[in-house]
Write a protein that holds these residues in place. Sequence first.
Motif, PDB file in Angstrom:
ATOM      1  N   VAL A 275      31.221  37.168  47.627  1.00  0.00           N
ATOM      2  CA  VAL A 275      30.658  38.516  47.519  1.00  0.00           C
ATOM      3  C   VAL A 275      31.729  39.582  47.289  1.00  0.00           C
ATOM      4  CG1 VAL A 275      29.335  40.297  48.731  1.00  0.00           C
ATOM      5  CG2 VAL A 275      28.598  37.910  48.831  1.00  0.00           C
ATOM      6  N   PRO A 276      32.856  39.624  48.079  1.00  0.00           N
ATOM      7  CA  PRO A 276      33.858  40.678  47.840  1.00  0.00           C
ATOM      8  C   PRO A 276      34.370  40.715  46.406  1.00  0.00           C
ATOM      9  CG  PRO A 276      34.300  39.574  49.924  1.00  0.00           C
ATOM     10  CD  PRO A 276      33.227  38.777  49.237  1.00  0.00           C
ATOM     11  N   ALA A 277      34.720  39.542  45.866  1.00  0.00           N
ATOM     12  CA  ALA A 277      35.236  39.502  44.493  1.00  0.00           C
ATOM     13  C   ALA A 277      34.152  39.895  43.491  1.00  0.00           C
ATOM     14  CB  ALA A 277      35.764  38.112  44.177  1.00  0.00           C
ATOM     15  N   ILE A 293      41.130  43.919  45.528  1.00  0.00           N
ATOM     16  CA  ILE A 293      40.147  43.114  46.259  1.00  0.00           C
ATOM     17  C   ILE A 293      39.673  41.943  45.407  1.00  0.00           C
ATOM     18  CG2 ILE A 293      37.820  43.110  47.254  1.00  0.00           C
ATOM     19  CD1 ILE A 293      38.309  45.994  48.137  1.00  0.00           C
ATOM     20  N   GLY A 294      39.380  42.233  44.128  1.00  0.00           N
ATOM     21  CA  GLY A 294      38.912  41.167  43.250  1.00  0.00           C
ATOM     22  C   GLY A 294      39.942  40.066  43.071  1.00  0.00           C
ATOM     23  N   THR A 295      41.210  40.460  42.890  1.00  0.00           N
ATOM     24  CA  THR A 295      42.274  39.462  42.720  1.00  0.00           C
ATOM     25  C   THR A 295      42.524  38.681  44.004  1.00  0.00           C
ATOM     26  OG1 THR A 295      43.344  40.894  41.084  1.00  0.00           O
ATOM     27  CG2 THR A 295      44.676  39.120  42.042  1.00  0.00           C
ATOM     28  N   THR A 296      42.557  39.393  45.129  1.00  0.00           N
ATOM     29  CA  THR A 296      42.876  38.766  46.414  1.00  0.00           C
ATOM     30  C   THR A 296      41.809  37.776  46.835  1.00  0.00           C
ATOM     31  OG1 THR A 296      44.109  40.719  47.136  1.00  0.00           O
ATOM     32  CG2 THR A 296      43.380  39.184  48.845  1.00  0.00           C
ATOM     33  N   PHE A 297      40.541  38.166  46.739  1.00  0.00           N
ATOM     34  CA  PHE A 297      39.463  37.320  47.235  1.00  0.00           C
ATOM     35  C   PHE A 297      38.964  36.317  46.194  1.00  0.00           C
ATOM     36  CE2 PHE A 297      39.483  40.744  50.294  1.00  0.00           C
ATOM     37  CZ  PHE A 297      39.284  40.064  51.482  1.00  0.00           C
ATOM     38  N   SER A 298      39.590  36.322  45.020  1.00  0.00           N
ATOM     39  CA  SER A 298      39.349  35.240  44.070  1.00  0.00           C
ATOM     40  C   SER A 298      40.314  34.081  44.307  1.00  0.00           C
ATOM     41  CB  SER A 298      39.511  35.757  42.634  1.00  0.00           C
ATOM     42  OG  SER A 298      38.535  36.724  42.341  1.00  0.00           O
ATOM     43  N   ASP A 299      41.362  34.332  45.087  1.00  0.00           N
ATOM     44  CA  ASP A 299      42.356  33.316  45.414  1.00  0.00           C
ATOM     45  C   ASP A 299      42.086  32.805  46.829  1.00  0.00           C
ATOM     46  OD1 ASP A 299      44.545  31.704  45.748  1.00  0.00           O
ATOM     47  OD2 ASP A 299      45.999  33.355  45.914  1.00  0.00           O
ATOM     48  N   PHE A 300      41.520  31.590  46.947  1.00  0.00           N
ATOM     49  CA  PHE A 300      41.147  31.101  48.274  1.00  0.00           C
ATOM     50  C   PHE A 300      42.347  30.613  49.081  1.00  0.00           C
ATOM     51  CE2 PHE A 300      41.209  27.224  45.861  1.00  0.00           C
ATOM     52  CZ  PHE A 300      41.605  26.251  46.757  1.00  0.00           C
ATOM     53  N   THR A 301      43.560  30.730  48.518  1.00  0.00           N
ATOM     54  CA  THR A 301      44.760  30.400  49.298  1.00  0.00           C
ATOM     55  C   THR A 301      45.425  31.653  49.878  1.00  0.00           C
ATOM     56  OG1 THR A 301      46.193  30.481  47.344  1.00  0.00           O
ATOM     57  CG2 THR A 301      45.191  28.357  47.888  1.00  0.00           C
ATOM     58  N   LEU A 307      41.689  34.760  56.357  1.00  0.00           N
ATOM     59  CA  LEU A 307      41.429  35.501  57.594  1.00  0.00           C
ATOM     60  C   LEU A 307      39.958  35.900  57.670  1.00  0.00           C
ATOM     61  CD1 LEU A 307      42.430  36.885  60.176  1.00  0.00           C
ATOM     62  CD2 LEU A 307      42.992  38.901  58.786  1.00  0.00           C
ATOM     63  N   LEU A 308      39.420  36.450  56.580  1.00  0.00           N
ATOM     64  CA  LEU A 308      38.000  36.821  56.559  1.00  0.00           C
ATOM     65  C   LEU A 308      37.119  35.586  56.698  1.00  0.00           C
ATOM     66  CD1 LEU A 308      35.753  38.901  56.162  1.00  0.00           C
ATOM     67  CD2 LEU A 308      36.013  38.611  53.677  1.00  0.00           C
ATOM     68  N   PHE A 309      37.507  34.509  56.043  1.00  0.00           N
ATOM     69  CA  PHE A 309      36.767  33.251  56.118  1.00  0.00           C
ATOM     70  C   PHE A 309      36.691  32.762  57.562  1.00  0.00           C
ATOM     71  CE2 PHE A 309      36.623  28.579  54.572  1.00  0.00           C
ATOM     72  CZ  PHE A 309      35.239  28.595  54.607  1.00  0.00           C
ATOM     73  N   ALA A 310      37.830  32.800  58.263  1.00  0.00           N
ATOM     74  CA  ALA A 310      37.878  32.339  59.656  1.00  0.00           C
ATOM     75  C   ALA A 310      37.020  33.218  60.563  1.00  0.00           C
ATOM     76  CB  ALA A 310      39.324  32.321  60.151  1.00  0.00           C
TER      77      ALA A 310
END
Length: 439
Positions: A275-277, A293-301, A307-310
């Motif tokens: 959703v964020p991306a 935000i789009g670049t950061t949350f498109s990279d799952f590493t 952190l958000l995932f956890a």
Amino acid sequence: MKKFISTVKNIFSIEDLRVRILNTIGFLIIFRLGSFIVLPGVDPSKLGGAPEGIFGLIDTFLGGAFSNASIFGLGIMPYISASIVLQLLTVGVPYFQKMQKEGESGRKRINQITRVLTIAITVAQGIGYVTATILPTGAVMVSTSLFMFSSLVLLSAGTMFCMWLGEKITEKGIGNGISMLIMIGIISRFPGAIIAEVVEKGSGGLLLLLIEAGVLFFVVLAVVALTEATRRIPVQYAKQVVGGKVYGGQRQYIPIKVNASGVMPIIFAQSLMFVPALVAQIWAGESDIANYIGTTFSDFTSWQYNLLFAVLIIIFTFFYTAITVNPEQIAEDMKRNGGFVPGIKPGAPTAEFIDGIISKITLPGSILLSVVAILPALAIVAGVGGEFAQFYGGTSLLIMVGVIMDTLRQIESYLLMRHYEGMMKSGNMKNSASNYQVA
């Protein structure tokens, strides 16, 4: 080694168990063959590679059927979605709560509703699947309208057939059928992942491969411990004299799992992580923050993604545990059967006591679950290949461990029932519900 060979001989010497195992293997082979049958009108050579994100997760569960544009392209996933919806409805809607308490007749009605909802979800997901993953590739060789109609019919039939296979495995095979279908889809990717890792590392990376295998071994041990860990609540049953015989009086235990929610929090969190991306892409050309935000949350590493995932996993763990484990119902069942927790009054005080224990063990359980979920990303950062890293944790490993442990329990029960030695050298595998005798 002698112990292993002896156990295998004992397993296949039991006719009923042997037939069930062979049935299971046969049904799984049919499922795997179906994942390679491409939808009519599709040119397989023009299809893209394995998808990423939530589509990649679905493709892993289905053993590549999703990316192959197979007649099993949606597999059992619509049925799982329908089951989750019905499970949530039985918690929050009085009509479904009443239906669930009606016993066998209520369960049959819920199953019928689940099947109808499965077809509706399959059609809805099928439209999205065809338009988002097949049509853009240019692989369709017939008219779009004809292909859309035939694909929806075949995908719906494929999902219902997968559901039938799962039910037949449960009925005539070994283990939970639906879970077995998901597990075999995940395991089917494992040989390819190993080969890709060997090719990537080359002959000079033998030491790295051994280290990766050793780390994976200990990760699996940790996931088994997390899956099996329970907090046992002692329950004392009052003595009852019936016909001159004394019943009850013994102490039993209610096992509360540390990870009572299983893999569902990861699945829920994974479904929200795109959703964020996706939202950021709307303002990507107008805002630097949106681009970030789009670049950061498109990279799952990235650490922000993980952190958000956890955090989402921890939140969903508490939510799903709250709707699946009912302390009031447990306390009521105990009271009705003459059981009580030593030192705690029956009824509401017992429910509060159980709820307090669940809250205490859910926090560490949710944290450990979130660590397991982000392990694949950490493995990739450490240099492990992308395909092989998926087996270091996450939903895939949790499902495999859970299904294998459940299947081994069933095989163990057959062996012990026929007075054979169990599968473990010392002690037997414990069924987490075996000590809970409250109706």
